[in-house]
Motif scaffolding. Structure first.
Motif, PDB file in Angstrom:
ATOM      1  N   HIS A 181       0.794  -1.281   0.063  1.00 26.15           N
ATOM      2  CA  HIS A 181       0.026   0.229   0.037  1.00 26.15           C
ATOM      3  C   HIS A 181       0.915   1.141   0.103  1.00 26.15           C
ATOM      4  O   HIS A 181       1.892   1.292   0.552  1.00 26.15           O
ATOM      5  N   PRO A 182       0.381   2.276  -0.792  1.00 28.35           N
ATOM      6  CA  PRO A 182       1.261   3.691  -0.772  1.00 28.35           C
ATOM      7  C   PRO A 182       1.042   4.214   0.657  1.00 28.35           C
ATOM      8  O   PRO A 182       0.363   4.036   1.580  1.00 28.35           O
ATOM      9  N   ASP A 183       2.195   5.124   0.968  1.00 31.17           N
ATOM     10  CA  ASP A 183       2.089   5.922   2.187  1.00 31.17           C
ATOM     11  C   ASP A 183       0.739   6.770   2.123  1.00 31.17           C
ATOM     12  O   ASP A 183       0.420   7.441   1.339  1.00 31.17           O
ATOM     13  N   TYR A 184       0.024   6.721   3.511  1.00 30.13           N
ATOM     14  CA  TYR A 184      -0.903   7.409   3.849  1.00 30.13           C
ATOM     15  C   TYR A 184      -0.683   8.638   4.781  1.00 30.13           C
ATOM     16  O   TYR A 184      -0.374   8.322   6.016  1.00 30.13           O
ATOM     17  N   LYS A 185      -0.569   9.955   4.346  1.00 26.91           N
ATOM     18  CA  LYS A 185       0.014  11.036   5.133  1.00 26.91           C
ATOM     19  C   LYS A 185      -1.099  11.980   5.283  1.00 26.91           C
ATOM     20  O   LYS A 185      -1.861  12.229   4.474  1.00 26.91           O
TER      21      LYS A 185
ATOM     22  N   ARG B  42      -6.087  13.375   4.871  1.00 28.10           N
ATOM     23  CA  ARG B  42      -5.102  12.362   4.832  1.00 28.10           C
ATOM     24  C   ARG B  42      -5.114  11.708   3.289  1.00 28.10           C
ATOM     25  O   ARG B  42      -6.189  11.715   2.826  1.00 28.10           O
ATOM     26  N   SER B  43      -4.104  11.551   2.718  1.00 31.80           N
ATOM     27  CA  SER B  43      -4.050  11.172   1.235  1.00 31.80           C
ATOM     28  C   SER B  43      -2.774  10.330   1.031  1.00 31.80           C
ATOM     29  O   SER B  43      -1.833  10.308   1.701  1.00 31.80           O
ATOM     30  N   THR B  44      -2.877   9.927  -0.190  1.00 28.52           N
ATOM     31  CA  THR B  44      -1.776   9.165  -0.708  1.00 28.52           C
ATOM     32  C   THR B  44      -1.120  10.022  -1.748  1.00 28.52           C
ATOM     33  O   THR B  44      -0.264   9.477  -2.359  1.00 28.52           O
ATOM     34  N   MET B  45      -1.421  11.152  -1.989  1.00 33.79           N
ATOM     35  CA  MET B  45      -0.907  12.177  -2.927  1.00 33.79           C
ATOM     36  C   MET B  45       0.487  12.525  -2.572  1.00 33.79           C
ATOM     37  O   MET B  45       0.942  12.532  -1.218  1.00 33.79           O
ATOM     38  N   ASP B  46       1.458  12.583  -3.594  1.00 38.60           N
ATOM     39  CA  ASP B  46       2.859  12.741  -3.093  1.00 38.60           C
ATOM     40  C   ASP B  46       2.905  14.192  -3.277  1.00 38.60           C
ATOM     41  O   ASP B  46       3.312  14.994  -4.545  1.00 38.60           O
TER      42      ASP B  46
END
Length: 70
Positions: A6-10, A25-29
């Motif tokens: 799973h991608p980072d969720y920050k 909170r989002s997985t957007m980089d």
């Protein structure tokens, strides 16, 4: 949840076009943790009913081009 797939969720801060800020909170980089939106419900034609006006203006322009006196 499986580990490592799973991608980072920050947490990020979303800044709307009118300056309103919200934290989510989002997985957007995003490197600085801030996402600046150019379009939102306050300035997009779909939400503020300006879409019909622009469509009518386009049809009027086409009519004037087609049947303009030369």
């Amino acid at each position: 949840m499986k580990k490592g797939i799973h991608p980072d969720y920050k947490e990020i801060t979303v800044v709307l076009s009118d300056g309103t800020e919200m934290t989510t909170r989002s997985t957007m980089d995003v490197s600085d943790g801030i996402y600046k939106s150019e379009v939102d419900s306050k300035n997009h034609p779909f939400y503020n009913k300006n879409q019909k006006i622009t469509q009518k203006a386009g049809r009027i322009d086409r009519f004037n081009k087609r049947y303009a006196k030369k």
